[in-house]
Motif scaffolding. Structure first.
Motif, mmCIF file in Angstrom:
data_model
loop_
_atom_site.group_PDB
_atom_site.id
_atom_site.type_symbol
_atom_site.label_atom_id
_atom_site.label_comp_id
_atom_site.label_asym_id
_atom_site.label_seq_id
_atom_site.Cartn_x
_atom_site.Cartn_y
_atom_site.Cartn_z
ATOM 1 N N PRO A 33 0.797 -1.225 0.000
ATOM 2 C CA PRO A 33 0.000 0.000 0.000
ATOM 3 C C PRO A 33 0.834 1.281 0.000
ATOM 4 O O PRO A 33 0.298 2.371 -0.141
ATOM 5 C CB PRO A 33 -0.821 -0.117 1.279
ATOM 6 C CG PRO A 33 0.033 -0.940 2.181
ATOM 7 C CD PRO A 33 0.747 -1.911 1.285
ATOM 8 N N ALA A 34 2.143 1.128 0.143
ATOM 9 C CA ALA A 34 3.055 2.271 0.097
ATOM 10 C C ALA A 34 4.350 1.799 -0.545
ATOM 11 O O ALA A 34 4.888 0.758 -0.170
ATOM 12 C CB ALA A 34 3.325 2.803 1.500
ATOM 13 N N PHE A 35 4.813 2.548 -1.560
ATOM 14 C CA PHE A 35 6.065 2.155 -2.197
ATOM 15 C C PHE A 35 6.828 3.375 -2.680
ATOM 16 O O PHE A 35 6.271 4.442 -2.889
ATOM 17 C CB PHE A 35 5.855 1.128 -3.315
ATOM 18 C CG PHE A 35 5.009 1.587 -4.467
ATOM 19 C CD1 PHE A 35 5.593 2.117 -5.607
ATOM 20 C CD2 PHE A 35 3.633 1.473 -4.416
ATOM 21 C CE1 PHE A 35 4.811 2.534 -6.678
ATOM 22 C CE2 PHE A 35 2.845 1.876 -5.481
ATOM 23 C CZ PHE A 35 3.430 2.411 -6.615
ATOM 24 N N THR A 36 8.136 3.177 -2.823
ATOM 25 C CA THR A 36 9.062 4.247 -3.170
ATOM 26 C C THR A 36 9.760 3.922 -4.493
ATOM 27 O O THR A 36 9.591 2.845 -5.050
ATOM 28 C CB THR A 36 10.119 4.417 -2.069
ATOM 29 O OG1 THR A 36 10.858 3.199 -1.940
ATOM 30 C CG2 THR A 36 9.495 4.794 -0.738
ATOM 31 N N ASN A 66 10.376 10.250 -2.682
ATOM 32 C CA ASN A 66 9.093 10.055 -3.357
ATOM 33 C C ASN A 66 8.432 8.785 -2.843
ATOM 34 O O ASN A 66 9.091 7.747 -2.724
ATOM 35 C CB ASN A 66 9.306 9.906 -4.871
ATOM 36 C CG ASN A 66 10.119 11.041 -5.443
ATOM 37 O OD1 ASN A 66 9.738 12.199 -5.359
ATOM 38 N ND2 ASN A 66 11.267 10.711 -6.026
ATOM 39 N N ILE A 67 7.131 8.859 -2.586
ATOM 40 C CA ILE A 67 6.390 7.706 -2.096
ATOM 41 C C ILE A 67 4.964 7.759 -2.634
ATOM 42 O O ILE A 67 4.398 8.849 -2.780
ATOM 43 C CB ILE A 67 6.414 7.645 -0.545
ATOM 44 C CG1 ILE A 67 5.786 6.353 -0.020
ATOM 45 C CG2 ILE A 67 5.789 8.886 0.072
ATOM 46 C CD1 ILE A 67 6.064 6.117 1.472
ATOM 47 N N ILE A 68 4.410 6.600 -2.951
ATOM 48 C CA ILE A 68 3.021 6.502 -3.397
ATOM 49 C C ILE A 68 2.243 5.720 -2.352
ATOM 50 O O ILE A 68 2.681 4.649 -1.912
ATOM 51 C CB ILE A 68 2.920 5.825 -4.777
ATOM 52 C CG1 ILE A 68 3.640 6.673 -5.831
ATOM 53 C CG2 ILE A 68 1.452 5.601 -5.170
ATOM 54 C CD1 ILE A 68 3.633 6.075 -7.242
ATOM 55 N N LEU A 69 1.102 6.273 -1.952
ATOM 56 C CA LEU A 69 0.228 5.647 -0.949
ATOM 57 C C LEU A 69 -1.086 5.235 -1.597
ATOM 58 O O LEU A 69 -1.650 5.986 -2.385
ATOM 59 C CB LEU A 69 -0.091 6.644 0.166
ATOM 60 C CG LEU A 69 1.091 7.345 0.845
ATOM 61 C CD1 LEU A 69 0.587 8.406 1.813
ATOM 62 C CD2 LEU A 69 1.990 6.334 1.550
ATOM 63 N N THR A 70 -1.592 4.064 -1.233
ATOM 64 C CA THR A 70 -2.894 3.589 -1.689
ATOM 65 C C THR A 70 -3.874 3.746 -0.537
ATOM 66 O O THR A 70 -3.655 3.236 0.558
ATOM 67 C CB THR A 70 -2.836 2.116 -2.133
ATOM 68 O OG1 THR A 70 -1.849 1.976 -3.147
ATOM 69 C CG2 THR A 70 -4.183 1.657 -2.671
#
Length: 143
Positions: free
Chosen positions: A70-73, A133-137
């Motif tokens: 649910p979170a990745f860089t 940088n990180i993306i959250l779902t």
């Protein structure tokens, strides 16, 4: 005025976080990230670190518990196993702040850009540390 909302989150960003549905993603990006050209709505938090932005967003946004990552860089170009200091700090923040802490995933630079193109919104911070940088779902808010 509202209570218990981190003051670094703008009204427009709060709208995006509230409008996101389960499974939608939000990018928290450093100052070098090509945020404006990717397509999703871009919210600027100039002068705010990516770590402070992550802490503030996770105070309001639940992480998805139905996906593996649910979170990745973004991986370091040429050294995908490297863990930059800021990524280690992201993991500490997720562990301490997220309602459902998770181990951060990572992906190759251009795969990260492609995932960012599909995001609901991008938060461009003033972060100057590389790979900030990180993306959250977004997950489900239970009743």
């Amino acid at each position: 005025m509202l209570r218990d909302i981190p003051p670094i989150l703008s009204p427009d960003l709060l709208w995006s976080l509230a409008a996101m549905g389960h499974g939608d993603t939000v990018v928290i990006a450093d100052a070098n990230f090509p945020a404006e050209g990717l397509g999703p709505r871009c919210h600027r938090l100039d002068g705010v670190s990516a770590t402070d932005a992550l802490r503030a967003v996770l105070k309001l946004l639940p992480l998805d518990t139905f996906v593996e990552e649910p979170a990745f860089t973004m991986q370091v170009v040429g050294d995908p196993q490297a863990v930059p200091e800021i990524v280690a700090e992201f993991q500490q923040i997720v562990n301490a702040t997220a309602d459902a802490p998770a181990k951060l995933g990572s992906c190759e630079r251009f795969a990260f850009y492609e995932a960012a193109r599909q995001a609901f919104a991008v938060v461009q911070t003033g972060e100057f540390r590389l790979y900030g940088n990180i993306i959250l779902t977004k997950g489900v808010i239970g009743g």
